[in-house]
Design a protein around this motif. Structure first.
Motif, PDB file in Angstrom:
ATOM      1  N   UNK A  14       6.057   4.558  -2.883  1.00  0.00           N
ATOM      2  CA  UNK A  14       5.544   3.250  -3.313  1.00  0.00           C
ATOM      3  C   UNK A  14       4.313   2.856  -2.497  1.00  0.00           C
ATOM      4  N   UNK A  15       4.379   3.021  -1.183  1.00  0.00           N
ATOM      5  CA  UNK A  15       3.249   2.633  -0.342  1.00  0.00           C
ATOM      6  C   UNK A  15       2.019   3.483  -0.626  1.00  0.00           C
ATOM      7  N   UNK A  16       2.209   4.782  -0.790  1.00  0.00           N
ATOM      8  CA  UNK A  16       1.081   5.675  -1.086  1.00  0.00           C
ATOM      9  C   UNK A  16       0.444   5.309  -2.418  1.00  0.00           C
ATOM     10  N   UNK A  17       1.278   4.979  -3.391  1.00  0.00           N
ATOM     11  CA  UNK A  17       0.754   4.599  -4.709  1.00  0.00           C
ATOM     12  C   UNK A  17      -0.041   3.309  -4.623  1.00  0.00           C
ATOM     13  N   UNK A  18       0.472   2.322  -3.906  1.00  0.00           N
ATOM     14  CA  UNK A  18      -0.262   1.058  -3.742  1.00  0.00           C
ATOM     15  C   UNK A  18      -1.613   1.297  -3.078  1.00  0.00           C
ATOM     16  N   UNK A  19      -1.648   2.097  -2.025  1.00  0.00           N
ATOM     17  CA  UNK A  19      -2.906   2.363  -1.319  1.00  0.00           C
ATOM     18  C   UNK A  19      -3.905   3.081  -2.222  1.00  0.00           C
ATOM     19  N   UNK A  20      -3.420   4.055  -2.988  1.00  0.00           N
ATOM     20  CA  UNK A  20      -4.311   4.822  -3.864  1.00  0.00           C
ATOM     21  C   UNK A  20      -4.882   3.944  -4.970  1.00  0.00           C
ATOM     22  N   UNK A  21      -4.026   3.104  -5.555  1.00  0.00           N
ATOM     23  CA  UNK A  21      -4.502   2.206  -6.620  1.00  0.00           C
ATOM     24  C   UNK A  21      -5.563   1.253  -6.084  1.00  0.00           C
ATOM     25  N   UNK A  22      -5.374   0.737  -4.895  1.00  0.00           N
ATOM     26  CA  UNK A  22      -6.349  -0.193  -4.340  1.00  0.00           C
ATOM     27  C   UNK A  22      -7.684   0.478  -4.072  1.00  0.00           C
ATOM     28  N   UNK A  23      -7.642   1.742  -3.717  1.00  0.00           N
ATOM     29  CA  UNK A  23      -8.887   2.496  -3.544  1.00  0.00           C
ATOM     30  C   UNK A  23      -9.609   2.640  -4.902  1.00  0.00           C
ATOM     31  N   UNK A  24      -8.841   2.917  -5.947  1.00  0.00           N
ATOM     32  CA  UNK A  24      -9.429   3.063  -7.282  1.00  0.00           C
ATOM     33  C   UNK A  24     -10.021   1.744  -7.778  1.00  0.00           C
ATOM     34  N   UNK A  25      -9.294   0.650  -7.552  1.00  0.00           N
ATOM     35  CA  UNK A  25      -9.789  -0.654  -8.016  1.00  0.00           C
ATOM     36  C   UNK A  25     -11.027  -1.099  -7.276  1.00  0.00           C
ATOM     37  N   UNK A  26     -11.214  -0.597  -6.073  1.00  0.00           N
ATOM     38  CA  UNK A  26     -12.380  -0.982  -5.271  1.00  0.00           C
ATOM     39  C   UNK A  26     -13.642  -0.234  -5.678  1.00  0.00           C
ATOM     40  N   UNK A  27     -13.515   0.834  -6.445  1.00  0.00           N
ATOM     41  CA  UNK A  27     -14.700   1.633  -6.815  1.00  0.00           C
ATOM     42  C   UNK A  27     -15.558   0.906  -7.844  1.00  0.00           C
TER      43      UNK A  27
END
Length: 445
Positions: free
Chosen positions: A432-445
């Motif tokens: 769950x934590x890894x998924x949240x971090x990855x999604x936030x990186x994608x949304x920041x692009x």
């Protein structure tokens, strides 16, 4: 001489008119005359949809055929079933646009509205279509929709990206005969996932069948409610236009750990969507969480006593479910195709056609004029499986639609998270934590 030439010319014109009036079929470059004498050029549009056999395919194709035969405006709609999964709808639309072709009408899942609006400039704002081409329809939306349902079709950019069409809630369908055999009371179905575990164990131990399956396609409709019913008000945060995911908490980790344990213990089974539908309808599965849009299919194809109840929640938390389904969107830039698409959408939204749609699928009526129609109400009343879906609307939340160019990738990471937890049995907190971090990186692009 001039009189003879004029007579010959007139004779030719009359002969040509007679010939053009015979033969029954118009050529592709001819025009039909609609109401008010307006000419409609021969136009073909696609209807890209998710209507598989278990989602009303036969009846939807019949509606398309009826429109083609009766529209009187030289419009041909081609039924284009792609997949029961909305991400594949996006891929199909992209292939048309990449080939330089307009599309027509597309069923866009609620979760993908912002992705389409941000990435397909060919998506039409329905309000603009009406004001530009159909000012006589200026009151159509207010007459047809309640405000809350109409708002489901708006994108974050302010465009009315589509009109609500498919509206479903997740239901727990259960084999009441199998439950009785396991010593359970079908009149008092489980309301929490903790109770589902108890029922699943009784079913497995008594009948040897798996207890339950959760709809498992490549979208997030059955994933997001697991967060929402474990204490999250929303899994997307908006900080002055900057979006981020909010997935991790002790309660969400506990919820997904419970589901993982059920799978490890053989109480829950990970199947593809089609496999789970077949297993439940075939009597090899005690319970299945899936869309109310399959209520009609189960009613017609289950030889046992099939019942339904609202999706369970996690103990100590309020129930929250996603409104599933789709909007009808217009994608294309050719004027004739845009106008043809609007005519087809209006046809689909007629109360009698909404009634057919609800009866064929199990979707709830999205339009207020259909909800008030006695024939549509009779259809809902005739399928006992729909009572839970109607009641569940009071607990409905919007299916999260991620903005930006990476919207589809965000959903895919959530799907990957589910599969890593439920199939690979990876550590839940880490997933769950890894998924949240990855999604936030994608949304920041």
């Amino acid at each position: 001489m001039k009189k003879r030439l004029f007579a010959l010319f007139l004779s030719c014109v009359m002969t040509a008119g007679l010939l053009s009036g015979c033969g029954g079929n118009q050529a592709d470059d001819t025009a039909d005359t609609g109401e008010g004498g307006e000419e409609w050029p021969a136009t073909t549009i696609q209807y890209i949809n998710i209507n598989s056999e278990s989602m009303g395919s036969e009846q939807v194709q019949a509606m398309v055929q009826e429109f083609n035969e009766t529209n009187g405006k030289n419009i041909t709609v081609e039924f284009n079933f792609v997949s029961a999964n909305y991400p594949e709808i996006a891929t199909e639309v992209q292939s048309y646009l990449a080939a330089g072709q307009d599309v027509g009408v597309v069923q866009v899942g609620y979760a993908y509205i912002n992705y389409f609006a941000d990435n397909f400039p060919q998506m039409q704002d329905i309000n603009e279509v009406i004001s530009t081409y159909f000012p006589e329809d200026s009151g159509f939306l207010d007459e047809t929709y309640g405000e809350a349902v109409l708002n489901l079709g708006y994108a974050l950019n302010g465009d009315l990206a589509g009109l609500a069409y498919g509206m479903s809630t997740p239901l727990l369908f259960y084999n009441a005969d199998m439950c009785r055999e396991a010593g359970l009371d079908p009149e008092n179905p489980p309301t929490t996932w903790e109770e589902v575990g108890v029922w699943a164990k009784a079913i497995r131990d008594t009948t040897g069948n798996y207890g339950f399956a959760i709809q498992n396609p490549s979208d997030t409709w059955s994933i997001i409610p697991m967060f929402l019913s474990a204490g999250k008000e929303s899994i997307i945060q908006n900080n002055d236009g900057v979006y981020s995911a909010d997935l991790y908490s002790d309660d969400t980790v506990a919820a997904w750990t419970m589901l993982q344990d059920y799978t490890k213990e053989g109480l829950h089974v990970q199947l593809t969507l089609d496999e789970a539908v077949a297993a439940f309808a075939g009597g090899q599965l005690g319970m299945m969480l899936t869309t109310s849009g399959r209520a009609a299919y189960f009613k017609e194809n289950c030889s046992f006593d099939v019942q339904s109840c609202m999706q369970p929640t996690f103990e100590g938390h309020d129930l929250n479910v996603c409104i599933g389904g789709n909007v009808l969107s217009i994608i294309g830039e050719d004027e004739a195709q845009i106008k043809a698409s609007w005519e087809f959408i209006k046809f689909l939204l007629q109360p009698e056609n909404i009634g057919t749609w609800c009866e064929a699928t199990g979707y709830l009526p999205p339009t207020k004029n259909a909800e008030e129609d006695p024939a549509v109400q009779a259809i809902l009343d005739a399928n006992h499986l729909m009572a839970a879906a109607v009641a569940e609307r009071d607990y409905a939340a919007q299916w999260t639609s991620w903005p930006g160019k990476n919207g589809l990738q965000v959903d895919q990471y959530l799907v990957n998270m589910r599969d890593s937890i439920m199939s690979n049995f990876d550590d839940v907190a880490t997933a769950i934590q890894t998924t949240e971090d990855t999604i936030n990186e994608l949304l920041a692009e």
